[in-house]
Scaffold this motif. Structure first.
Motif, PDB file in Angstrom:
ATOM      1  N   GLY A  58       0.829  -1.208   0.000  1.00 21.50           N
ATOM      2  CA  GLY A  58       0.000   0.000   0.000  1.00 21.50           C
ATOM      3  C   GLY A  58       0.855   1.247   0.000  1.00 21.50           C
ATOM      4  N   VAL A  59       0.377   2.298   0.651  1.00 16.88           N
ATOM      5  CA  VAL A  59       1.091   3.572   0.708  1.00 16.88           C
ATOM      6  C   VAL A  59       2.420   3.398   1.455  1.00 16.88           C
ATOM      7  N   ARG A  60       3.484   3.982   0.903  1.00 21.04           N
ATOM      8  CA  ARG A  60       4.827   3.943   1.491  1.00 21.04           C
ATOM      9  C   ARG A  60       5.312   2.515   1.739  1.00 21.04           C
ATOM     10  N   GLY A  61       4.830   1.580   0.942  1.00 20.27           N
ATOM     11  CA  GLY A  61       5.293   0.205   1.036  1.00 20.27           C
ATOM     12  C   GLY A  61       4.660  -0.604   2.148  1.00 20.27           C
ATOM     13  N   MET A  62       3.797   0.019   2.954  1.00 18.53           N
ATOM     14  CA  MET A  62       3.149  -0.717   4.036  1.00 18.53           C
ATOM     15  C   MET A  62       2.134  -1.704   3.444  1.00 18.53           C
ATOM     16  N   LEU A  63       2.155  -2.916   3.936  1.00 22.13           N
ATOM     17  CA  LEU A  63       1.246  -3.922   3.401  1.00 22.13           C
ATOM     18  C   LEU A  63      -0.169  -3.702   3.921  1.00 22.13           C
ATOM     19  N   ARG A  64      -1.144  -4.076   3.110  1.00 23.01           N
ATOM     20  CA  ARG A  64      -2.546  -3.957   3.489  1.00 23.01           C
ATOM     21  C   ARG A  64      -3.303  -5.160   2.957  1.00 23.01           C
ATOM     22  N   VAL A  65      -4.473  -5.411   3.517  1.00 18.85           N
ATOM     23  CA  VAL A  65      -5.334  -6.486   3.029  1.00 18.85           C
ATOM     24  C   VAL A  65      -5.766  -6.132   1.611  1.00 18.85           C
ATOM     25  N   ARG A  66      -5.662  -7.084   0.734  1.00 21.44           N
ATOM     26  CA  ARG A  66      -5.968  -6.823  -0.671  1.00 21.44           C
ATOM     27  C   ARG A  66      -7.424  -6.402  -0.852  1.00 21.44           C
ATOM     28  N   SER A  67      -7.621  -5.425  -1.693  1.00 27.71           N
ATOM     29  CA  SER A  67      -8.959  -4.944  -2.029  1.00 27.71           C
ATOM     30  C   SER A  67      -9.090  -4.956  -3.545  1.00 27.71           C
ATOM     31  N   LEU A  68     -10.133  -5.593  -4.054  1.00 27.92           N
ATOM     32  CA  LEU A  68     -10.319  -5.700  -5.501  1.00 27.92           C
ATOM     33  C   LEU A  68     -11.459  -4.803  -5.958  1.00 27.92           C
ATOM     34  N   THR A  69     -11.257  -4.134  -7.088  1.00 30.61           N
ATOM     35  CA  THR A  69     -12.329  -3.352  -7.689  1.00 30.61           C
ATOM     36  C   THR A  69     -13.336  -4.300  -8.327  1.00 30.61           C
ATOM     37  N   ASP A  70     -14.511  -3.776  -8.672  1.00 25.79           N
ATOM     38  CA  ASP A  70     -15.518  -4.604  -9.341  1.00 25.79           C
ATOM     39  C   ASP A  70     -14.962  -5.197 -10.627  1.00 25.79           C
ATOM     40  N   GLU A  71     -14.173  -4.407 -11.354  1.00 24.78           N
ATOM     41  CA  GLU A  71     -13.592  -4.899 -12.614  1.00 24.78           C
ATOM     42  C   GLU A  71     -12.619  -6.042 -12.346  1.00 24.78           C
ATOM     43  N   GLU A  72     -11.827  -5.918 -11.283  1.00 27.29           N
ATOM     44  CA  GLU A  72     -10.883  -6.975 -10.943  1.00 27.29           C
ATOM     45  C   GLU A  72     -11.605  -8.241 -10.493  1.00 27.29           C
ATOM     46  N   VAL A  73     -12.716  -8.078  -9.771  1.00 22.96           N
ATOM     47  CA  VAL A  73     -13.512  -9.244  -9.367  1.00 22.96           C
ATOM     48  C   VAL A  73     -14.024  -9.970 -10.603  1.00 22.96           C
ATOM     49  N   ASP A  74     -14.524  -9.212 -11.567  1.00 27.30           N
ATOM     50  CA  ASP A  74     -15.018  -9.805 -12.813  1.00 27.30           C
ATOM     51  C   ASP A  74     -13.896 -10.541 -13.535  1.00 27.30           C
ATOM     52  N   GLU A  75     -12.717  -9.926 -13.618  1.00 24.64           N
ATOM     53  CA  GLU A  75     -11.575 -10.563 -14.283  1.00 24.64           C
ATOM     54  C   GLU A  75     -11.152 -11.829 -13.542  1.00 24.64           C
ATOM     55  N   LEU A  76     -11.134 -11.746 -12.202  1.00 29.09           N
ATOM     56  CA  LEU A  76     -10.761 -12.897 -11.375  1.00 29.09           C
ATOM     57  C   LEU A  76     -11.667 -14.085 -11.648  1.00 29.09           C
ATOM     58  N   PHE A  77     -12.976 -13.846 -11.677  1.00 30.39           N
ATOM     59  CA  PHE A  77     -13.914 -14.946 -11.856  1.00 30.39           C
ATOM     60  C   PHE A  77     -13.942 -15.445 -13.302  1.00 30.39           C
ATOM     61  N   ARG A  78     -13.600 -14.588 -14.268  1.00 30.08           N
ATOM     62  CA  ARG A  78     -13.518 -15.072 -15.643  1.00 30.08           C
ATOM     63  C   ARG A  78     -12.314 -15.995 -15.831  1.00 30.08           C
ATOM     64  N   VAL A  79     -11.207 -15.648 -15.195  1.00 33.19           N
ATOM     65  CA  VAL A  79     -10.032 -16.530 -15.254  1.00 33.19           C
ATOM     66  C   VAL A  79     -10.330 -17.836 -14.522  1.00 33.19           C
ATOM     67  N   ARG A  80     -10.967 -17.724 -13.367  1.00 35.88           N
ATOM     68  CA  ARG A  80     -11.350 -18.918 -12.613  1.00 35.88           C
ATOM     69  C   ARG A  80     -12.267 -19.817 -13.441  1.00 35.88           C
ATOM     70  N   CYS A  81     -13.226 -19.200 -14.132  1.00 35.67           N
ATOM     71  CA  CYS A  81     -14.160 -19.964 -14.959  1.00 35.67           C
ATOM     72  C   CYS A  81     -13.428 -20.680 -16.094  1.00 35.67           C
ATOM     73  N   ALA A  82     -12.449 -20.005 -16.688  1.00 29.65           N
ATOM     74  CA  ALA A  82     -11.685 -20.623 -17.771  1.00 29.65           C
ATOM     75  C   ALA A  82     -10.931 -21.857 -17.274  1.00 29.65           C
ATOM     76  N   LEU A  83     -10.342 -21.746 -16.093  1.00 31.19           N
ATOM     77  CA  LEU A  83      -9.610 -22.877 -15.523  1.00 31.19           C
ATOM     78  C   LEU A  83     -10.548 -24.030 -15.199  1.00 31.19           C
ATOM     79  N   GLU A  84     -11.660 -23.718 -14.558  1.00 28.96           N
ATOM     80  CA  GLU A  84     -12.587 -24.781 -14.168  1.00 28.96           C
ATOM     81  C   GLU A  84     -13.283 -25.370 -15.388  1.00 28.96           C
ATOM     82  N   GLY A  85     -13.498 -24.556 -16.415  1.00 24.31           N
ATOM     83  CA  GLY A  85     -14.059 -25.076 -17.662  1.00 24.31           C
ATOM     84  C   GLY A  85     -13.125 -26.071 -18.318  1.00 24.31           C
TER      85      GLY A  85
END
Length: 207
Positions: A58-85
């Motif tokens: 995150g800011v100044r290199g401090m680590l933070r819990v990952r937060s995904l945008t709606d677009e990233e969630v969509d991309e994540l599940f499309r990749v997941r779907c491709a693998l499971e398909g």
């Protein structure tokens, strides 16, 4: 269990149960004090969680819990779907199809039994999908899916309780297994894709 392993388990649980929410900073000094361990041990555990996809810089290199945008969630599940398909296609082509279907039905039974605690239901849901990938016999496919598991958990746990629960019901998974049992990969993949699209819609909905 080593101190590093204890720190890793404690931090992972804190993230996956929502005690640390998406975007929360993870200060080494504070965590080390809470867990009564060294900053170096905390740093090692956080580095491992970063590899799992649960933590990000995150800011100044401090680590933070990952937060995904709606677009990233969509991309994540499309990749997941491709693998499971792809896993579905390889299972259907297997000469051990009846045995593999029996394994999937057993995983479905466990998912159906996990109707109470949301964490238990999430574990059963992910176990079903992981087994789908494992039964393909494709180790690279399974390893790639495992790398998505951390971000998937963060997305699910940051959604509202009811929106988390709905996509994980056994009823939404059974048609996939029924199509695989018939050797109908096209239908199984179509149902899988619809399942993933519905999950994205629910998981990105505002509470």
């Amino acid at each position: 269990m080593t101190l590093r392993e204890r720190a890793l388990v404690a931090l992972r649980e804190a993230i996956l149960t929502g005690r640390y929410g998406p975007g929360d900073h993870l200060g080494e000094v504070e965590i080390a004090s809470q867990l009564s361990i060294s900053r170096g041990t905390v740093r090692e555990a956080l580095r491992h969680l970063q590899q799992e996809g649960l933590v990000t810089p995150g800011v100044r290199g401090m680590l933070r819990v990952r937060s995904l945008t709606d677009e990233e969630v969509d991309e994540l599940f499309r990749v997941r779907c491709a693998l499971e398909g792809q896993a579905v296609a390889e299972i259907v082509e297997s000469d051990q199809l009846p045995h593999l279907v029996a394994e999937l039905n057993a995983a479905l039974d466990k998912l159906e039994a996990a109707t109470g605690d949301l964490n238990e239901q999430l574990e059963a849901d992910l176990a079903f999908h992981a087994q789908l990938c494992e039964l393909s016999g494709n180790s690279i496919l399974l390893d790639t899916w495992r790398h998505l598991e951390g971000p998937i958990r963060v997305v699910v746990m940051s959604a509202s309780s009811e929106n988390r629960r709905f996509p994980m019901s056994a009823g939404h998974h059974r048609p996939i297994v029924e199509a695989i049992a018939r050797g109908d990969a096209d239908t199984a993949v179509r149902v899988l894709r619809e399942h993933m699209q519905a999950a994205v819609t629910l998981l990105t909905a505002q509470a």
